[in-house]
Design a protein around this motif. Structure first.
Motif, PDB file in Angstrom:
ATOM      1  N   ILE A 167      -1.479 -11.707  25.998  1.00 32.21           N
ATOM      2  CA  ILE A 167      -1.282 -10.923  24.778  1.00 32.21           C
ATOM      3  C   ILE A 167      -2.384  -9.875  24.666  1.00 32.21           C
ATOM      4  CG2 ILE A 167      -1.093 -10.976  22.266  1.00 32.21           C
ATOM      5  CD1 ILE A 167       1.136 -12.522  23.680  1.00 32.21           C
ATOM      6  N   THR A 168      -1.969  -8.638  24.452  1.00 32.04           N
ATOM      7  CA  THR A 168      -2.913  -7.573  24.132  1.00 32.04           C
ATOM      8  C   THR A 168      -2.486  -6.937  22.810  1.00 32.04           C
ATOM      9  OG1 THR A 168      -1.652  -6.067  25.558  1.00 32.04           O
ATOM     10  CG2 THR A 168      -3.598  -7.133  26.529  1.00 32.04           C
ATOM     11  N   PHE A 169      -3.236  -5.937  22.356  1.00 32.08           N
ATOM     12  CA  PHE A 169      -3.012  -5.413  21.016  1.00 32.08           C
ATOM     13  C   PHE A 169      -2.857  -3.906  20.960  1.00 32.08           C
ATOM     14  CE2 PHE A 169      -5.070  -9.462  20.757  1.00 32.08           C
ATOM     15  CZ  PHE A 169      -4.472 -10.096  19.686  1.00 32.08           C
ATOM     16  N   GLY A 170      -2.857  -3.232  22.122  1.00 32.98           N
ATOM     17  CA  GLY A 170      -2.821  -1.783  22.078  1.00 32.98           C
ATOM     18  C   GLY A 170      -3.965  -1.282  21.199  1.00 32.98           C
ATOM     19  N   PRO A 171      -3.736  -0.205  20.450  1.00 36.27           N
ATOM     20  CA  PRO A 171      -4.793   0.283  19.560  1.00 36.27           C
ATOM     21  C   PRO A 171      -4.828  -0.437  18.216  1.00 36.27           C
ATOM     22  CG  PRO A 171      -2.907   1.716  19.394  1.00 36.27           C
ATOM     23  CD  PRO A 171      -2.550   0.657  20.428  1.00 36.27           C
ATOM     24  N   GLY A 172      -4.072  -1.523  18.083  1.00 34.39           N
ATOM     25  CA  GLY A 172      -3.910  -2.154  16.779  1.00 34.39           C
ATOM     26  C   GLY A 172      -5.197  -2.600  16.127  1.00 34.39           C
ATOM     27  N   LEU A 173      -6.119  -3.165  16.894  1.00 35.88           N
ATOM     28  CA  LEU A 173      -7.358  -3.659  16.301  1.00 35.88           C
ATOM     29  C   LEU A 173      -8.256  -2.504  15.878  1.00 35.88           C
ATOM     30  CD1 LEU A 173      -8.038  -6.650  18.709  1.00 35.88           C
ATOM     31  CD2 LEU A 173      -6.853  -6.642  16.494  1.00 35.88           C
ATOM     32  N   GLN A 174      -8.256  -1.445  16.667  1.00 33.93           N
ATOM     33  CA  GLN A 174      -9.036  -0.256  16.287  1.00 33.93           C
ATOM     34  C   GLN A 174      -8.474   0.368  15.014  1.00 33.93           C
ATOM     35  OE1 GLN A 174      -7.870   3.260  16.869  1.00 33.93           O
ATOM     36  NE2 GLN A 174      -9.736   4.030  15.894  1.00 33.93           N
ATOM     37  N   LEU A 175      -7.157   0.395  14.880  1.00 28.74           N
ATOM     38  CA  LEU A 175      -6.541   0.944  13.671  1.00 28.74           C
ATOM     39  C   LEU A 175      -6.874   0.082  12.454  1.00 28.74           C
ATOM     40  CD1 LEU A 175      -3.054   1.964  15.095  1.00 28.74           C
ATOM     41  CD2 LEU A 175      -4.884   3.503  14.365  1.00 28.74           C
ATOM     42  N   ARG A 176      -6.867  -1.229  12.630  1.00 34.55           N
ATOM     43  CA  ARG A 176      -7.223  -2.115  11.515  1.00 34.55           C
ATOM     44  C   ARG A 176      -8.677  -1.908  11.110  1.00 34.55           C
ATOM     45  NH1 ARG A 176      -5.098  -8.063  13.047  1.00 34.55           N
ATOM     46  NH2 ARG A 176      -6.223  -8.558  11.118  1.00 34.55           N
ATOM     47  N   ALA A 177      -9.538  -1.730  12.089  1.00 32.39           N
ATOM     48  CA  ALA A 177     -10.946  -1.476  11.778  1.00 32.39           C
ATOM     49  C   ALA A 177     -11.111  -0.152  11.044  1.00 32.39           C
ATOM     50  CB  ALA A 177     -11.770  -1.473  13.068  1.00 32.39           C
ATOM     51  N   THR A 178     -10.327   0.848  11.435  1.00 30.91           N
ATOM     52  CA  THR A 178     -10.389   2.151  10.776  1.00 30.91           C
ATOM     53  C   THR A 178      -9.932   2.039   9.324  1.00 30.91           C
ATOM     54  OG1 THR A 178     -10.030   3.320  12.863  1.00 30.91           O
ATOM     55  CG2 THR A 178      -9.548   4.524  10.836  1.00 30.91           C
ATOM     56  N   HIS A 179      -8.852   1.279   9.089  1.00 36.63           N
ATOM     57  CA  HIS A 179      -8.383   1.084   7.714  1.00 36.63           C
ATOM     58  C   HIS A 179      -9.461   0.384   6.886  1.00 36.63           C
ATOM     59  CE1 HIS A 179      -4.611   2.670   8.811  1.00 36.63           C
ATOM     60  NE2 HIS A 179      -4.079   1.584   9.326  1.00 36.63           N
ATOM     61  N   ALA A 180     -10.120  -0.632   7.473  1.00 33.33           N
ATOM     62  CA  ALA A 180     -11.180  -1.338   6.746  1.00 33.33           C
ATOM     63  C   ALA A 180     -12.337  -0.404   6.434  1.00 33.33           C
ATOM     64  CB  ALA A 180     -11.662  -2.529   7.568  1.00 33.33           C
ATOM     65  N   LEU A 181     -12.664   0.471   7.381  1.00 34.09           N
ATOM     66  CA  LEU A 181     -13.763   1.410   7.162  1.00 34.09           C
ATOM     67  C   LEU A 181     -13.420   2.410   6.055  1.00 34.09           C
ATOM     68  CD1 LEU A 181     -16.549   2.267   8.085  1.00 34.09           C
ATOM     69  CD2 LEU A 181     -15.474   3.729   9.816  1.00 34.09           C
ATOM     70  N   ARG A 182     -12.143   2.795   5.964  1.00 32.95           N
ATOM     71  CA  ARG A 182     -11.726   3.686   4.868  1.00 32.95           C
ATOM     72  C   ARG A 182     -11.981   3.008   3.517  1.00 32.95           C
ATOM     73  NH1 ARG A 182      -6.895   5.092   8.075  1.00 32.95           N
ATOM     74  NH2 ARG A 182      -7.247   7.149   8.977  1.00 32.95           N
ATOM     75  N   ASP A 183     -11.658   1.718   3.447  1.00 35.16           N
ATOM     76  CA  ASP A 183     -11.901   0.989   2.201  1.00 35.16           C
ATOM     77  C   ASP A 183     -13.395   0.951   1.874  1.00 35.16           C
ATOM     78  OD1 ASP A 183      -9.231   0.504   1.837  1.00 35.16           O
ATOM     79  OD2 ASP A 183      -9.277  -1.485   2.794  1.00 35.16           O
ATOM     80  N   ILE A 184     -14.198   0.715   2.899  1.00 38.35           N
ATOM     81  CA  ILE A 184     -15.653   0.704   2.685  1.00 38.35           C
ATOM     82  C   ILE A 184     -16.137   2.069   2.226  1.00 38.35           C
ATOM     83  CG2 ILE A 184     -17.886   0.487   3.859  1.00 38.35           C
ATOM     84  CD1 ILE A 184     -16.498  -1.606   5.695  1.00 38.35           C
ATOM     85  N   ALA A 185     -15.602   3.129   2.837  1.00 32.58           N
ATOM     86  CA  ALA A 185     -16.013   4.483   2.463  1.00 32.58           C
ATOM     87  C   ALA A 185     -15.676   4.762   1.001  1.00 32.58           C
ATOM     88  CB  ALA A 185     -15.331   5.488   3.372  1.00 32.58           C
ATOM     89  N   ARG A 186     -14.501   4.324   0.569  1.00 34.10           N
ATOM     90  CA  ARG A 186     -14.118   4.531  -0.832  1.00 34.10           C
ATOM     91  C   ARG A 186     -15.074   3.776  -1.762  1.00 34.10           C
ATOM     92  NH1 ARG A 186      -8.656   4.621   1.146  1.00 34.10           N
ATOM     93  NH2 ARG A 186      -8.533   2.346   0.985  1.00 34.10           N
ATOM     94  N   GLN A 187     -15.419   2.556  -1.368  1.00 31.21           N
ATOM     95  CA  GLN A 187     -16.326   1.763  -2.198  1.00 31.21           C
ATOM     96  C   GLN A 187     -17.705   2.426  -2.290  1.00 31.21           C
ATOM     97  OE1 GLN A 187     -16.338  -2.190  -0.532  1.00 31.21           O
ATOM     98  NE2 GLN A 187     -14.094  -2.301  -0.574  1.00 31.21           N
ATOM     99  N   VAL A 188     -18.158   2.983  -1.168  1.00 31.51           N
ATOM    100  CA  VAL A 188     -19.459   3.646  -1.164  1.00 31.51           C
ATOM    101  C   VAL A 188     -19.441   4.875  -2.073  1.00 31.51           C
ATOM    102  CG1 VAL A 188     -21.083   4.957   0.290  1.00 31.51           C
ATOM    103  CG2 VAL A 188     -20.126   2.786   1.109  1.00 31.51           C
ATOM    104  N   ARG A 189     -18.338   5.626  -2.038  1.00 33.06           N
ATOM    105  CA  ARG A 189     -18.228   6.804  -2.910  1.00 33.06           C
ATOM    106  C   ARG A 189     -18.295   6.423  -4.365  1.00 33.06           C
ATOM    107  NH1 ARG A 189     -16.096  11.773  -1.250  1.00 33.06           N
ATOM    108  NH2 ARG A 189     -16.375  12.261  -3.459  1.00 33.06           N
ATOM    109  N   GLU A 190     -17.865   5.211  -4.679  1.00 31.36           N
ATOM    110  CA  GLU A 190     -17.791   4.775  -6.072  1.00 31.36           C
ATOM    111  C   GLU A 190     -19.090   4.134  -6.559  1.00 31.36           C
ATOM    112  OE1 GLU A 190     -14.448   2.228  -6.069  1.00 31.36           O
ATOM    113  OE2 GLU A 190     -12.992   3.861  -5.758  1.00 31.36           O
ATOM    114  N   LEU A 191     -20.059   3.952  -5.689  1.00 33.21           N
ATOM    115  CA  LEU A 191     -21.342   3.319  -6.100  1.00 33.21           C
ATOM    116  C   LEU A 191     -22.091   4.194  -7.101  1.00 33.21           C
ATOM    117  CD1 LEU A 191     -22.621   1.879  -2.691  1.00 33.21           C
ATOM    118  CD2 LEU A 191     -21.601   0.635  -4.619  1.00 33.21           C
TER     119      LEU A 191
END
Length: 242
Positions: free
Chosen positions: A218-242
């Protein structure tokens, strides 16, 4: 018992798998993600070309060969477990040069696609090319032959099986019917004597179920990188709101 070299160790990981227990290979896109997956206990890794390309600032399929090989080398150097590399269609390199450059990175396996520019390659010619890669690599590389029929609008099982068998006859250690419907997997797996690689996609069955259907890897293609990118977007939004 003497310790296996990395290529032999990687090949051994594919052997003796039982239904429901496929070899799961996360896809690191850089050295940092590779270390995270190693620390999590995975026995080996498989780089995704799309994820690596994104990390380098390129669209999938447009990364220069030199940069892709350099990125793979950085990932290999960062971990102590075997790494297989997705090198797309081989970048137009002759088998001798392709194998030499891949081995220079320290990778122990490769993914090789059978389409280019959105068009399927002639299967007989591609099989001949894979045979040359096999001859150049010997046992130093686990060659995973991707079958792109489903991806390129040919959804019949027979077409995928015919290509898979031709590539196995040419020396491929595994086949990868990318985007094959899970219900086609049992027949494909029964038709070839090598591990069948399946991608764990967001809306598809998970690794265990794919293993029960016949996948050995089993492999994941770019799926794990995309999930990490989505998580980083959430972190970026949280940082903007600090």
């Amino acid at each position: 018992m003497a310790q296996l070299n990395p290529a032999a160790a990687f090949r051994a990981l594919h052997q003796g798998r039982v239904a429901g227990d496929p070899l799961v290979l996360p896809g690191p896109w850089d050295a940092a993600s590779a270390r995270v997956f190693e620390e999590a206990g995975f026995p080996a890794l498989a780089t995704p070309s799309a994820g690596v390309s994104a990390s380098l600032g390129y669209e999938d399929g447009s990364t220069p060969a030199e940069e892709m090989f350099a990125a793979v080398a950085r990932i290999v150097r960062s971990v102590s477990i075997p790494v297989s590399a997705d090198i797309e269609g081989g970048y137009g390199l002759a088998p001798k040069e392709l194998v030499a450059r891949l081995l220079e990175t320290g990778a122990v396996g490769c993914n090789l696609e059978d389409s280019e520019g959105g068009v399927l390659k002639d299967p007989a010619r591609h099989a001949d090319w894979l045979a040359e890669v096999r001859a150049e690599a010997g046992d130093a590389l686990f060659v995973n032959a991707r079958v792109d029929t489903y991806l390129r609008g040919v959804p019949e099982q027979a077409a995928a099986i015919a290509r898979a068998r031709a590539y196995v006859a040419a020396g491929a250690d595994g086949v990868y019917p990318f985007a094959a419907p899970p219900e086609h997997l049992p027949e494909i797996a029964a038709a070839v004597p090598v591990p069948v690689n399946m991608a764990a996609l967001p809306d598809a069955p998970g690794p265990r179920r794919l293993g029960e259907l016949g996948a050995g890897r089993i492999t994941f293609g770019p799926g794990l990188q995309l999930r990490a990118t989505h998580a980083l977007r959430d972190i970026a939004r949280q940082v903007r709101e600090l």
